[in-house]
Design an enzyme around this catalytic site. Structure first.
Site: not given
Ligand code: NVA
Ligand code: CP
Length: 302
Positions: A103, A130, A261, A289
């Protein structure tokens, strides 16, 4: 050749079908308490530059349930944070583990990892996409509606990373996506072009009501993604009319369902009444997930 999963379009329609079928099978095995250690002795490195709850837990538990092991690595504790080159980290890590999930703030960081790693690399969220989230979302939609074909999906809010993956996924699923964003917050132009060029059905509109009209599924996400924090005040102002609430749900099809999400910000992108209401599938979505990623890991590592 090794396989990576950096974009939802790194898999074909057929591969998506196989992953979802396997995810459903693994979900059943788990429910029945049956051991399914398909990745015994394998290790997954999970590198996080940003916070995570679901991605972290679901990958770690998933690897454990498959008989393997997952290592949580906070990027800030790694040498990359002190300047070690990504290509060196990628090559060294490839000698220890079977796959890497990352990530990162920048999608290019994950791409560079993938270029130099000799093992599969999975995008656990970047500024661009994502894809793991979309596997779970598609699985959830299929579970509920039986199929994704020709479903009308509305995206309401920021044209962000999750939105980009949703748009690209139309190529694989046959869903028709209508995206409603304020001006200046549209999804990436090249993503829309790429989806359309491959037959994806994507429409961009301004008003949430227009996207929601007749929708089978309404999806939203935070107005302030990780990395956008400096713009928080401005974003809260701009997105003010983009809340998925009961009034907006009236425009959707009577059997419509809502996905998010998570993490959610009740009263901002989603109203409490919708999040907690009968049309919400957010907890199944979060659970999926786990199953979808286990199936992905099996596919990449077996
Ligand atoms: N769009 C959000 C998704 C988090 C799972 C972000 O990038 O923070
Ligand atoms: N939806 C998702 O990716 O959640 P987290 O940021 O908690 O991993």
């Amino acid at each position: 050749m090794k396989k990576d999963f950096l974009s939802i379009l790194d898999i074909t329609k057929g591969e998506l079908e196989q992953i979802l079928t396997e995810a459903e099978r693994l979900k059943t095995l788990r429910k029945e308490g049956k051991v399914h250690e398909l990745l015994r002795g394998r290790n997954l490195a999970m590198i996080f530059e940003k916070s995570s709850t679901r991605t972290h837990i679901s990958f770690e538990v998933g690897m454990n349930e498959l008989g393997g092991h997952a290592l949580f690595l906070n990027a800030r504790d790694m040498q990359i944070w002190r300047g070690e080159e990504i290509r060196d980290t990628a090559r060294a890590a490839s000698r220890y583990v079977s796959a890497i999930m990352i990530r990162a703030y920048k999608h290019s960081t994950i791409e560079e990892f993938a270029r130099h790693a000799t093992i599969p690399v999975i995008n656990g969220l970047s500024d661009l996409e994502h894809p793991c989230q979309l596997l779970a979302d598609i699985m959830t939609i299929r579970e509920h509606f039986g199929s994704t074909r020709d479903l009308r999906v509305a995206w309401v809010g920021d044209g962000n990373n999750v939105c980009n993956s949703l748009i690209l996924s139309t190529v694989l699923t046959g869903m028709k996506v209508v995206v409603a964003t304020p001006e200046g917050y549209e999804p990436a132009e090249d993503i829309v072009k790429k989806a359309r060029a491959q037959g994806g059905k994507v429409t961009l509109v301004r008003k949430p009501e227009k996207a929601a009209k007749g929708a089978d599924v309404i999806i939203t996400d935070t107005w302030v993604s990780m990395g956008d924090d400096e713009e928080r005040e401005e974003r809260l102002r701009v997105f003010h009319d983009y809340t998925v609430d009961a009034a907006l749900m009236h425009h959707a099809s009577p059997g419509a369902r809502v996905l998010h999400c998570l993490p959610a910000h009740r009263g901002q992108e989603i109203a409490d009444e919708v999040m907690e209401g009968g049309q919400s599938l957010v907890w199944d979505e979060a659970e999926n997930r786990l199953h979808a990623q286990k199936a992905l890991l099996v596919r990449l590592l077996k």
